[in-house]
Design an enzyme around this catalytic site. Structure first.
Site, PDB file in Angstrom:
ATOM      1  N   SER A 139     -47.773  25.733 -11.029  1.00  0.00           N
ATOM      2  CA  SER A 139     -48.837  25.932 -12.046  1.00  0.00           C
ATOM      3  C   SER A 139     -48.997  27.324 -12.821  1.00  0.00           C
ATOM      4  O   SER A 139     -49.505  27.497 -11.365  1.00  0.00           O
ATOM      5  CB  SER A 139     -49.558  25.231 -12.815  1.00  0.00           C
ATOM      6  OG  SER A 139     -49.878  25.659 -14.370  1.00  0.00           O
ATOM      7  N   TYR A 149     -57.556  22.411 -11.254  1.00  0.00           N
ATOM      8  CA  TYR A 149     -56.086  21.838 -12.164  1.00  0.00           C
ATOM      9  C   TYR A 149     -55.945  23.398 -11.319  1.00  0.00           C
ATOM     10  O   TYR A 149     -55.124  23.224 -10.545  1.00  0.00           O
ATOM     11  CB  TYR A 149     -56.027  21.735 -13.603  1.00  0.00           C
ATOM     12  CG  TYR A 149     -53.814  21.640 -13.821  1.00  0.00           C
ATOM     13  CD1 TYR A 149     -53.935  20.288 -13.440  1.00  0.00           C
ATOM     14  CD2 TYR A 149     -53.407  22.869 -13.868  1.00  0.00           C
ATOM     15  CE1 TYR A 149     -52.390  20.665 -13.397  1.00  0.00           C
ATOM     16  CE2 TYR A 149     -51.829  22.827 -13.561  1.00  0.00           C
ATOM     17  CZ  TYR A 149     -51.790  21.539 -13.690  1.00  0.00           C
ATOM     18  OH  TYR A 149     -50.019  21.209 -13.925  1.00  0.00           O
TER      19      TYR A 149
END
Length: 254
Positions: A139, A149
């Site tokens: 990501s 994350y």
């Protein structure tokens, strides 16, 4: 492109889109996820589009015995896997101090430990054959300070960059795909109804475009694929700005 691809998290979102596009390119696909019904739906769709080589492998990758079944498929020399797409994952609230620590550990394990184990399983066979593609779905959050994350995705990015340099000359490329916000069910799983993610409309990407651009970069053997000019520019800018400013901007969206 390779001949058989195993895709984790293939029941929806980017995983399902990888399966569709790879099957459309003539590859056999092995679909891995927890939900039998969702996997069967994707498999039926792909077969309906003309693909014949579609396997369904139901597994919760956080359960060691079920993960071992996926590892066994990856190391099956009689039916080799030529491409691994590590896509399974999910997000957590950015409030680390309020999150359940056991859930944080599961989150880290799925993104980092499971991906590492699956790469380690498939890699020796690929090296022996002198060819293979490994795709780790990361990501743009991995390029900036954005909770656990982003930290987990940063590991995937750096691991992929190193592994591509290390194993690329031996015929096995490793590419980290780093999209931004993509229209999938990812944010719904965070409990956020459509339109409440706090993300400007112009920052959303379409899954089919993300996967199409990513596969082009995979075919070129690139270490990192950022499938959008706007996000390429944002990543470049994030590297130049102070962490505090980048962190405040990054937390605008979920």
């Amino acid at each position: 492109m390779a001949r058989t691809a195993l895709i984790t998290g293939a029941s929806s979102g980017l995983g399902a889109e990888f399966a569709r596009q790879l099957a459309a390119r003539g590859m056999d696909v092995v679909l891995v996820a927890r939900s039998r019904a969702a996997l069967d739906a994707v498999a039926t769709e792909i077969r309906g589009a003309g693909a014949s080589g579609v396997e369904v492998l139901v597994a919760d990758l956080l359960q060691p015995d079920q993960r071992d079944a996926v590892v066994a498929r990856l190391v099956d020399a009689q039916h080799p896997i030529d491409m691994l797409v590590n896509n399974a994952g999910y997000g957590l609230d950015l409030s680390f101090e309020a999150n359940d620590i056991d859930e944080e550990v599961r989150h880290l394990s799925l993104h980092v430990e499971v991906s590492m184990r699956l790469v380690r399983a498939v890699l020796p066979g690929m090296l022996q054959r002198g060819s293979g593609r490994i795709v780790n779905v990361a990501s743009v959050a991995g390029f900036m300070p954005r909770g656990t994350y982003g930290a987990a995705k940063a590991w995937l990015l750096n691991f992929s960059r190193w592994a591509n340099v290390r194993y690329g000359p031996e015929g096995v490329t490793v590419t980290a795909v780093a999209p931004g916000f993509v229209h999938t069910n990812f944010h719904e799983r965070l409990g956020l109804p459509p339109g409440e993610e706090g993300v400007p409309r112009g920052m959303w990407l379409q899954a089919h475009r993300v996967v199409s651009e990513a596969l082009r970069d995979v075919a070129r053997g690139r270490s990192v694929s950022i499938p959008s000019l706007r996000y390429k520019a944002l990543v470049t800018l994030a590297r130049l700005l102070p962490d505090a400013l980048v962190q405040r901007a990054a937390e605008r969206g979920r």
